[in-house]
Motif scaffolding. Sequence first.
Motif, PDB file in Angstrom:
ATOM      1  N   LEU A  68       1.930 -19.143   9.650  1.00  0.00           N
ATOM      2  CA  LEU A  68       2.786 -17.955   9.532  1.00  0.00           C
ATOM      3  C   LEU A  68       3.718 -17.845  10.728  1.00  0.00           C
ATOM      4  CD1 LEU A  68       3.592 -15.359   8.070  1.00  0.00           C
ATOM      5  CD2 LEU A  68       1.741 -14.201   9.313  1.00  0.00           C
ATOM      6  N   VAL A  69       3.218 -18.053  11.930  1.00  0.00           N
ATOM      7  CA  VAL A  69       4.040 -18.003  13.142  1.00  0.00           C
ATOM      8  C   VAL A  69       5.121 -19.082  13.095  1.00  0.00           C
ATOM      9  CG1 VAL A  69       3.970 -18.432  15.636  1.00  0.00           C
ATOM     10  CG2 VAL A  69       2.348 -16.847  14.604  1.00  0.00           C
ATOM     11  N   PHE A 122       5.880 -11.328  17.522  1.00  0.00           N
ATOM     12  CA  PHE A 122       6.252 -11.085  16.133  1.00  0.00           C
ATOM     13  C   PHE A 122       5.617  -9.786  15.677  1.00  0.00           C
ATOM     14  CE2 PHE A 122       6.373 -15.763  16.329  1.00  0.00           C
ATOM     15  CZ  PHE A 122       7.700 -15.942  15.986  1.00  0.00           C
ATOM     16  N   TYR A 123       6.339  -9.063  14.841  1.00  0.00           N
ATOM     17  CA  TYR A 123       5.810  -7.840  14.239  1.00  0.00           C
ATOM     18  C   TYR A 123       5.612  -8.099  12.754  1.00  0.00           C
ATOM     19  CZ  TYR A 123       5.222  -3.061  12.690  1.00  0.00           C
ATOM     20  OH  TYR A 123       4.713  -1.915  12.143  1.00  0.00           O
ATOM     21  N   ALA A 178      -6.102 -19.929  14.770  1.00  0.00           N
ATOM     22  CA  ALA A 178      -5.445 -21.034  14.052  1.00  0.00           C
ATOM     23  C   ALA A 178      -4.940 -20.615  12.680  1.00  0.00           C
ATOM     24  CB  ALA A 178      -6.399 -22.217  13.931  1.00  0.00           C
ATOM     25  N   PHE A 179      -5.595 -19.659  12.028  1.00  0.00           N
ATOM     26  CA  PHE A 179      -5.148 -19.258  10.694  1.00  0.00           C
ATOM     27  C   PHE A 179      -3.754 -18.628  10.719  1.00  0.00           C
ATOM     28  CE2 PHE A 179      -7.447 -15.347  11.951  1.00  0.00           C
ATOM     29  CZ  PHE A 179      -6.520 -14.368  11.612  1.00  0.00           C
ATOM     30  N   GLN A 237      11.838 -14.465   0.661  1.00  0.00           N
ATOM     31  CA  GLN A 237      11.168 -13.855  -0.485  1.00  0.00           C
ATOM     32  C   GLN A 237       9.696 -14.266  -0.630  1.00  0.00           C
ATOM     33  OE1 GLN A 237      13.352 -14.944  -3.976  1.00  0.00           O
ATOM     34  NE2 GLN A 237      12.700 -17.083  -3.934  1.00  0.00           N
ATOM     35  N   ASP A 238       9.316 -15.413  -0.094  1.00  0.00           N
ATOM     36  CA  ASP A 238       7.938 -15.886  -0.223  1.00  0.00           C
ATOM     37  C   ASP A 238       7.022 -15.429   0.919  1.00  0.00           C
ATOM     38  OD1 ASP A 238       9.178 -17.436   1.719  1.00  0.00           O
ATOM     39  OD2 ASP A 238       8.112 -19.265   1.156  1.00  0.00           O
ATOM     40  N   LEU A 239       7.536 -14.706   1.891  1.00  0.00           N
ATOM     41  CA  LEU A 239       6.717 -14.301   3.042  1.00  0.00           C
ATOM     42  C   LEU A 239       5.432 -13.549   2.660  1.00  0.00           C
ATOM     43  CD1 LEU A 239       9.210 -13.287   5.878  1.00  0.00           C
ATOM     44  CD2 LEU A 239       7.829 -15.366   5.675  1.00  0.00           C
TER      45      LEU A 239
END
Length: 162
Positions: free
Chosen positions: A150-151, A121-122, A145-146, A92-94
């Motif tokens: 997420l990855v 990843f998509y 790096a940003f 839910q926090d993605l």
Amino acid sequence: MLTLGRLFTGVLAVGMCLSSCQDDDETSIDTQTLLFGSFYGECSGERCVEIYKLDTNKRELSEDTQDKYPLANSPYNGQYTALPASFYPLVQDLPNLIPNQLFLEANGSIGSPDASDQGGFYLEVTQNGNRRYWFIDTQKTRIPAFLHPLVDTLSTRIPKLP
């Protein structure tokens, strides 16, 4: 008596106030719906392509039933079936974890996703009414790096989903 000069000055002052009072962030991101997932080309079995749709208004997570390998030149069009509600809290926090810098990147590939059978990843969001989508390399040495946090998050959470 109101002169033309005073009228112009008044209109100019109101215009300056309105323009300075506007929000500087003109990017409107629809965080209601987020598509995300992973894909592997040299793979066998059901887990090779896993694309999900997160709907924060409905508080629902759905899984794509087509499991088609995504094409790098267009957004993914899937057919989704709702998953049990117990999976929604895992992701839910993605929408809040997407870095703003990502929106400076063009649609398409970041790094070389799945070029050496490492998968990718998509990620897709709607921005100002337009679908924005990215195919992101799983190898952090090939991406900015940003995107690393997420990855890392996608790497740990996608395997927990059905």
